[in-house]
Design an enzyme around this catalytic site. Structure first.
Site, PDB file in Angstrom:
ATOM      1  N   PRO A  36     -22.197  -3.241  14.881  1.00  0.00           N
ATOM      2  CA  PRO A  36     -21.083  -2.463  14.985  1.00  0.00           C
ATOM      3  C   PRO A  36     -19.771  -2.807  14.217  1.00  0.00           C
ATOM      4  O   PRO A  36     -19.184  -3.595  15.239  1.00  0.00           O
ATOM      5  CB  PRO A  36     -21.418  -1.863  15.892  1.00  0.00           C
ATOM      6  CG  PRO A  36     -22.478  -2.061  17.449  1.00  0.00           C
ATOM      7  CD  PRO A  36     -22.736  -3.159  16.094  1.00  0.00           C
ATOM      8  N   CYS A  37     -18.753  -1.940  14.008  1.00  0.00           N
ATOM      9  CA  CYS A  37     -17.692  -2.050  13.052  1.00  0.00           C
ATOM     10  C   CYS A  37     -17.034  -2.040  14.025  1.00  0.00           C
ATOM     11  O   CYS A  37     -15.958  -2.721  14.453  1.00  0.00           O
ATOM     12  CB  CYS A  37     -17.203  -1.203  12.293  1.00  0.00           C
ATOM     13  SG  CYS A  37     -18.514  -2.013  10.789  1.00  0.00           S
ATOM     14  N   THR A  38     -17.265  -0.769  15.527  1.00  0.00           N
ATOM     15  CA  THR A  38     -16.616  -0.434  16.313  1.00  0.00           C
ATOM     16  C   THR A  38     -16.888  -1.443  17.192  1.00  0.00           C
ATOM     17  O   THR A  38     -16.942  -1.475  18.121  1.00  0.00           O
ATOM     18  CB  THR A  38     -16.288   1.005  17.174  1.00  0.00           C
ATOM     19  OG1 THR A  38     -16.763   1.752  15.269  1.00  0.00           O
ATOM     20  CG2 THR A  38     -15.352   1.825  18.164  1.00  0.00           C
ATOM     21  N   ARG A  57     -13.280  -4.038  14.654  1.00  0.00           N
ATOM     22  CA  ARG A  57     -13.210  -5.353  13.924  1.00  0.00           C
ATOM     23  C   ARG A  57     -13.339  -5.579  13.000  1.00  0.00           C
ATOM     24  O   ARG A  57     -12.388  -6.359  12.384  1.00  0.00           O
ATOM     25  CB  ARG A  57     -14.805  -6.469  14.816  1.00  0.00           C
ATOM     26  CG  ARG A  57     -15.915  -5.713  14.041  1.00  0.00           C
ATOM     27  CD  ARG A  57     -17.279  -7.035  14.879  1.00  0.00           C
ATOM     28  NE  ARG A  57     -18.050  -5.613  13.601  1.00  0.00           N
ATOM     29  CZ  ARG A  57     -18.228  -5.928  12.445  1.00  0.00           C
ATOM     30  NH1 ARG A  57     -17.619  -7.165  11.692  1.00  0.00           N
ATOM     31  NH2 ARG A  57     -19.956  -5.345  12.054  1.00  0.00           N
ATOM     32  N   SER A  58     -14.173  -3.967  12.145  1.00  0.00           N
ATOM     33  CA  SER A  58     -13.764  -4.494  11.126  1.00  0.00           C
ATOM     34  C   SER A  58     -13.617  -2.855  10.153  1.00  0.00           C
ATOM     35  O   SER A  58     -14.871  -2.152  10.280  1.00  0.00           O
ATOM     36  CB  SER A  58     -15.257  -5.148   9.758  1.00  0.00           C
ATOM     37  OG  SER A  58     -14.994  -5.035   8.373  1.00  0.00           O
TER      38      SER A  58
END
Length: 134
Positions: A36-38, A57-58
């Site tokens: 997960p990016c969150t 993070r991204s």
């Protein structure tokens, strides 16, 4: 986690611990198939309104941002409705904000459209209008 956040803020409106964790330790190994990016959502009541802080993070600036912002706003509206409280601000922090080469042309088109039509998202009706381009 949503019920815990609502309960925590109902019992202690000044709490700074109303956090929903998205990214977990099991996501952070080298061969993880989908990370997960969150990282998390943090909810805080300030000046009688529910604010939501999102840490990522991204994030892809073209496809990801366009999908994420309405989703985050919708989530904030859901929690503010559960708390019977007006929504406040959405704060977004991104550690790596990037554009993939394959999205360069789309990025310029998106920026041009956004500059001419910046959404306000002050309530669910505004969000609905923006999503469905009404």
């Amino acid at each position: 986690q949503v019920d815990h956040v609502v309960s925590l803020l109902t019992n202690d409106p000044e709490s700074r611990r109303a956090v929903i964790n998205i990214n977990r330790p099991e996501h952070n190994y080298i061969d993880a198939p989908d990370v997960p990016c969150t990282v998390y959502f943090n909810f805080m009541i300030r000046d009688g309104k529910l604010n939501m802080h999102v840490h990522m993070r991204s994030q892809d600036a073209v496809v990801g941002l366009r999908n994420d912002l309405p989703a985050f706003q919708m989530f904030k509206l859901l929690v503010s409705d559960m708390l019977e409280m007006p929504p406040g601000r959405l704060y977004l922090m991104v550690d790596s904000f990037h554009v993939y080469a394959r999205h360069t042309n789309k990025m310029y088109a998106t920026l041009s459209e956004t500059m001419n039509n910046t959404p306000s998202f002050t309530d669910a009706e505004d969000l609905h209008k923006w999503i469905y381009r009404e």
